[in-house]
Design a protein around this motif. Structure first.
Motif, PDB file in Angstrom:
ATOM      1  N   ALA A 170       6.185  -1.415 -10.474  1.00 35.97           N
ATOM      2  CA  ALA A 170       4.777  -1.016 -10.551  1.00 35.97           C
ATOM      3  C   ALA A 170       4.178  -1.401 -11.899  1.00 35.97           C
ATOM      4  O   ALA A 170       3.059  -1.913 -11.976  1.00 35.97           O
ATOM      5  CB  ALA A 170       4.640   0.481 -10.312  1.00 35.97           C
ATOM      6  N   ALA A 171       4.932  -1.169 -12.976  1.00 34.31           N
ATOM      7  CA  ALA A 171       4.425  -1.514 -14.314  1.00 34.31           C
ATOM      8  C   ALA A 171       4.228  -3.024 -14.463  1.00 34.31           C
ATOM      9  O   ALA A 171       3.301  -3.467 -15.153  1.00 34.31           O
ATOM     10  CB  ALA A 171       5.388  -1.000 -15.383  1.00 34.31           C
ATOM     11  N   SER A 172       5.061  -3.815 -13.804  1.00 36.38           N
ATOM     12  CA  SER A 172       4.926  -5.274 -13.928  1.00 36.38           C
ATOM     13  C   SER A 172       3.591  -5.766 -13.408  1.00 36.38           C
ATOM     14  O   SER A 172       3.084  -6.800 -13.858  1.00 36.38           O
ATOM     15  CB  SER A 172       6.064  -5.979 -13.176  1.00 36.38           C
ATOM     16  OG  SER A 172       5.867  -5.939 -11.767  1.00 36.38           O
ATOM     17  N   GLY A 228       0.842  -1.185   0.000  1.00 35.48           N
ATOM     18  CA  GLY A 228       0.000   0.000   0.000  1.00 35.48           C
ATOM     19  C   GLY A 228       0.880   1.238   0.000  1.00 35.48           C
ATOM     20  O   GLY A 228       2.114   1.162   0.054  1.00 35.48           O
ATOM     21  N   ARG A 229       0.247   2.427  -0.036  1.00 38.29           N
ATOM     22  CA  ARG A 229       0.999   3.685  -0.111  1.00 38.29           C
ATOM     23  C   ARG A 229       0.387   4.696   0.840  1.00 38.29           C
ATOM     24  O   ARG A 229      -0.832   4.771   0.986  1.00 38.29           O
ATOM     25  CB  ARG A 229       0.958   4.234  -1.529  1.00 38.29           C
ATOM     26  CG  ARG A 229       1.545   3.289  -2.569  1.00 38.29           C
ATOM     27  CD  ARG A 229       1.069   3.614  -3.961  1.00 38.29           C
ATOM     28  NE  ARG A 229      -0.375   3.421  -4.101  1.00 38.29           N
ATOM     29  CZ  ARG A 229      -1.099   3.928  -5.073  1.00 38.29           C
ATOM     30  NH1 ARG A 229      -0.525   4.655  -6.008  1.00 38.29           N
ATOM     31  NH2 ARG A 229      -2.388   3.703  -5.134  1.00 38.29           N
ATOM     32  N   ALA A 230       1.252   5.477   1.486  1.00 36.64           N
ATOM     33  CA  ALA A 230       0.754   6.525   2.385  1.00 36.64           C
ATOM     34  C   ALA A 230      -0.108   7.515   1.610  1.00 36.64           C
ATOM     35  O   ALA A 230       0.274   7.966   0.527  1.00 36.64           O
ATOM     36  CB  ALA A 230       1.934   7.255   3.021  1.00 36.64           C
ATOM     37  N   TRP A 231      -1.279   7.806   2.154  1.00 36.72           N
ATOM     38  CA  TRP A 231      -2.217   8.805   1.642  1.00 36.72           C
ATOM     39  C   TRP A 231      -2.885   8.411   0.329  1.00 36.72           C
ATOM     40  O   TRP A 231      -3.590   9.212  -0.269  1.00 36.72           O
ATOM     41  CB  TRP A 231      -1.535  10.183   1.454  1.00 36.72           C
ATOM     42  CG  TRP A 231      -0.775  10.663   2.640  1.00 36.72           C
ATOM     43  CD1 TRP A 231       0.531  11.047   2.670  1.00 36.72           C
ATOM     44  CD2 TRP A 231      -1.253  10.832   3.976  1.00 36.72           C
ATOM     45  NE1 TRP A 231       0.899  11.427   3.925  1.00 36.72           N
ATOM     46  CE2 TRP A 231      -0.178  11.303   4.764  1.00 36.72           C
ATOM     47  CE3 TRP A 231      -2.480  10.600   4.607  1.00 36.72           C
ATOM     48  CZ2 TRP A 231      -0.283  11.560   6.111  1.00 36.72           C
ATOM     49  CZ3 TRP A 231      -2.589  10.861   5.969  1.00 36.72           C
ATOM     50  CH2 TRP A 231      -1.503  11.343   6.697  1.00 36.72           C
ATOM     51  N   VAL A 258       0.240  -1.271  -5.197  1.00 39.33           N
ATOM     52  CA  VAL A 258       1.102  -1.372  -6.377  1.00 39.33           C
ATOM     53  C   VAL A 258       2.273  -2.295  -6.055  1.00 39.33           C
ATOM     54  O   VAL A 258       2.622  -2.488  -4.885  1.00 39.33           O
ATOM     55  CB  VAL A 258       1.650  -0.008  -6.846  1.00 39.33           C
ATOM     56  CG1 VAL A 258       0.540   0.904  -7.309  1.00 39.33           C
ATOM     57  CG2 VAL A 258       2.461   0.660  -5.742  1.00 39.33           C
ATOM     58  N   ASN A 259       2.882  -2.852  -7.086  1.00 37.32           N
ATOM     59  CA  ASN A 259       4.107  -3.614  -6.900  1.00 37.32           C
ATOM     60  C   ASN A 259       5.271  -2.664  -6.645  1.00 37.32           C
ATOM     61  O   ASN A 259       5.392  -1.621  -7.302  1.00 37.32           O
ATOM     62  CB  ASN A 259       4.414  -4.455  -8.146  1.00 37.32           C
ATOM     63  CG  ASN A 259       3.584  -5.709  -8.228  1.00 37.32           C
ATOM     64  OD1 ASN A 259       2.742  -5.969  -7.375  1.00 37.32           O
ATOM     65  ND2 ASN A 259       3.797  -6.496  -9.263  1.00 37.32           N
ATOM     66  N   VAL A 260       6.141  -3.042  -5.720  1.00 37.07           N
ATOM     67  CA  VAL A 260       7.364  -2.295  -5.451  1.00 37.07           C
ATOM     68  C   VAL A 260       8.538  -3.271  -5.449  1.00 37.07           C
ATOM     69  O   VAL A 260       8.366  -4.481  -5.310  1.00 37.07           O
ATOM     70  CB  VAL A 260       7.314  -1.543  -4.103  1.00 37.07           C
ATOM     71  CG1 VAL A 260       6.168  -0.538  -4.073  1.00 37.07           C
ATOM     72  CG2 VAL A 260       7.203  -2.517  -2.937  1.00 37.07           C
ATOM     73  N   ALA A 261       9.728  -2.738  -5.602  1.00 36.08           N
ATOM     74  CA  ALA A 261      10.937  -3.557  -5.589  1.00 36.08           C
ATOM     75  C   ALA A 261      11.374  -3.804  -4.150  1.00 36.08           C
ATOM     76  O   ALA A 261      11.541  -2.859  -3.372  1.00 36.08           O
ATOM     77  CB  ALA A 261      12.050  -2.849  -6.358  1.00 36.08           C
ATOM     78  N   ILE A 262      11.572  -5.073  -3.805  1.00 37.13           N
ATOM     79  CA  ILE A 262      12.116  -5.399  -2.480  1.00 37.13           C
ATOM     80  C   ILE A 262      13.458  -6.114  -2.578  1.00 37.13           C
ATOM     81  O   ILE A 262      14.133  -6.318  -1.565  1.00 37.13           O
ATOM     82  CB  ILE A 262      11.138  -6.241  -1.640  1.00 37.13           C
ATOM     83  CG1 ILE A 262      10.900  -7.619  -2.273  1.00 37.13           C
ATOM     84  CG2 ILE A 262       9.823  -5.500  -1.422  1.00 37.13           C
ATOM     85  CD1 ILE A 262      10.187  -8.594  -1.341  1.00 37.13           C
TER      86      ILE A 262
END
Length: 259
Positions: free
Chosen positions: A216-218, A169-172, A177-181
């Protein structure tokens, strides 16, 4: 290097159900060969965390977890199963928020890797119908990405960039979305400070979250019901960073405006 006007992205079909100790790099190489495509030096492979965690046996069984006092208190406050709360505590350094949200309570935690995310990134979906199992994040997602890159290179003589992604998730902002970990060679941040924009103005603070943008695009090619956990990006301009690490995205606590 290719020109900046176009990028190709395609999901690899044919990745089998992943089990502990499976070789993800071999699965990817086999699927690429079956697709009839050949590797290109600038390819970036995006891999869903879920199959990485499965291959690394990052699985806990709820029935085997004994909740402690703190877990029981958090459970009472939010309605989440105390055993699952204990698993969250075991994966976290801090609990930042406890919310009695539907359907089963929400715990916002700071994962041991530094990520601030729901339930310490622990997941229960797409586990092959194995009720009562919890899937944890990889212990070291950067190392996971490097192993995949090395394995593909051993099979193909091409070492692609690799991004391991998870859904955050994202603040606000609503939704996920997908993020890189985890990263191998792919730069997490491209620093534009000191360079000029399209009108010649010198940039002061601009930093591009390059790997996160790809992650995110993936997600567009990794819908939850599609069983496509690997996406290839081709045609991007990038330079390999041998020290790449997704942990560079973790904002230091003294800069955290939301703590």
């Amino acid at each position: 290097m290719s020109d900046r006007s176009s990028v190709e992205a395609f999901a690899l079909s044919g990745i089998p159900e992943v089990r502990p100790d499976d070789d993800i790099a071999a699965f990817i190489a086999d699927a690429m060969e079956a697709s009839g495509r050949t590797w290109e030096p600038s390819d970036i492979v995006v891999v869903a965390q879920k199959i990485v965690s499965k291959a690394e046996n990052r699985i806990r069984h709820v029935a085997e977890i004994e909740p402690g006092r703190e877990a029981r208190e958090i459970s009472a406050a939010c309605g989440k199963d105390a055993r699952k709360v204990q698993a969250i505590l075991d994966e976290s350094t801090d609990i930042l928020r406890v919310v009695p949200a539907r359907p089963a309570g929400l715990v916002i935690a700071r994962h041991v890797s530094g990520w601030v995310c729901a339930n310490a990134g622990i997941d229960e979906s797409n586990l092959g119908g194995n009720e009562g199992q919890l899937l944890l994040l990889p212990v070291d997602p950067d190392a996971s990405a490097r192993r995949i890159a090395h394995g593909i290179a051993a099979r193909t003589a091409i070492r692609p960039g690799v991004i391991v992604t998870d859904t955050f998730g994202r603040a606000w902002r609503n939704a996920l979305v997908n993020v890189a970990i985890g990263l191998s060679d792919v730069p997490p941040i491209i620093d534009w400070v000191g360079q000029k924009d399209a009108f010649g103005r010198e940039l002061q603070v601009s930093q591009q979250a390059f790997a996160d943008e790809i992650a995110a695009a993936s997600g567009l090619l990794m819908p939850k019901d599609a069983a496509t956990p690997v996406v290839i990006f081709r045609g991007l301009q990038w330079r390999a960073d041998p020290d790449a690490s997704a942990r560079r995205y973790v904002r230091p606590l003294n800069e955290d405006l939301f703590k």
